[in-house]
Design a protein around this motif. Structure first.
Motif: not given
Ligand code: HEC
Length: 160
Positions: A151, A38-39, A94, A92, A34-35, A81
């Motif tokens: 953060r 996007c990632h 999340m 973005g 699921r992550c 934020g």
């Molecule tokens: C729909 C898209 C999406 C999904 C699905 C998603 N993320 Fe993210 N994630 C993002 C975005 C966009 C950001 C940055 C948010 C911001 O700009 O404030 C982020 C930020 C993060 C960060 C912080 C990164 C940093 O540099 O500090 C972590 C850790 C993270 N995600 C983990 C996960 C994990 C683990 C999952 C799955 C369980 C997940 N994400 C699912 C879009 C997603």
């Protein structure tokens, strides 16, 4: 005929048991799908849209109590934020993942990210479902927007 259906029944039972007994690492890998939407499966993200999960910053969060709490909150509540990662600015959003994952899924997916993308970090202990549940019970569910401020504060303090 009866033997054939018996065989199918046994195979099906085995398959169900095998998935029920998949270890935490396998569950983490499964939940990471699921992550990866996007990632990306590589964890490298998409510069400017989805930050990489392989950065030293993300690795460093595993090494302090405040950083660990923050990681649990981000996966549980989501993140919004402005953040800076790998020299790029992200504004973005999340979405929260906690509803789908639960404490065990959060622990497993965070351990997967640690082991898969930060193999050089030997010190951090793995998350357990009990630890995640206790953190969420004690600290509630912060607004995703405050988590981007947290953060910045964590990185200013220098968690690495
Ligand atoms: C729909 C898209 C999406 C999904 C699905 C998603 N993320 Fe993210 N994630 C993002 C975005 C966009 C950001 C940055 C948010 C911001 O700009 O404030 C982020 C930020 C993060 C960060 C912080 C990164 C940093 O540099 O500090 C972590 C850790 C993270 N995600 C983990 C996960 C994990 C683990 C999952 C799955 C369980 C997940 N994400 C699912 C879009 C997603």
């Amino acid at each position: 005929m009866r033997i054939a259906s018996l065989t199918i029944g046994l195979v099906a039972t085995f398959a169900i048991q095998a998935s029920a007994f998949a270890g935490p690492d396998e569950n983490g890998r499964l939940q990471f799908k699921r992550c990866a939407a996007c990632h990306l499966a590589t964890g490298e993200g998409v510069p400017g849209a989805f930050p990489s999960l392989k950065t030293p910053e993300v690795g460093s969060f595993y090494e302090t109590d405040e950083g660990r709490l923050w990681l649990v909150h981000v996966v549980n509540s989501g993140l919004a934020g402005e953040i800076t990662s790998g020299g790029k600015t992200y504004r973005g959003f999340m979405p929260a993942q906690g509803g789908a994952l639960g404490p065990e899924g959060i622990a497993d997916v965070l351990n997967f990210v640690l082991h898969e993308f930060h193999p050089a970090r030997k010190d951090p202990t793995s998350f357990t479902a009990d630890e995640v549940k206790a953190l969420l019970d004690t600290h509630g569910k912060p607004n995703p927007r405050t988590l981007s401020e947290t953060r910045r504060a964590l990185l200013e303090k220098g968690t690495d």
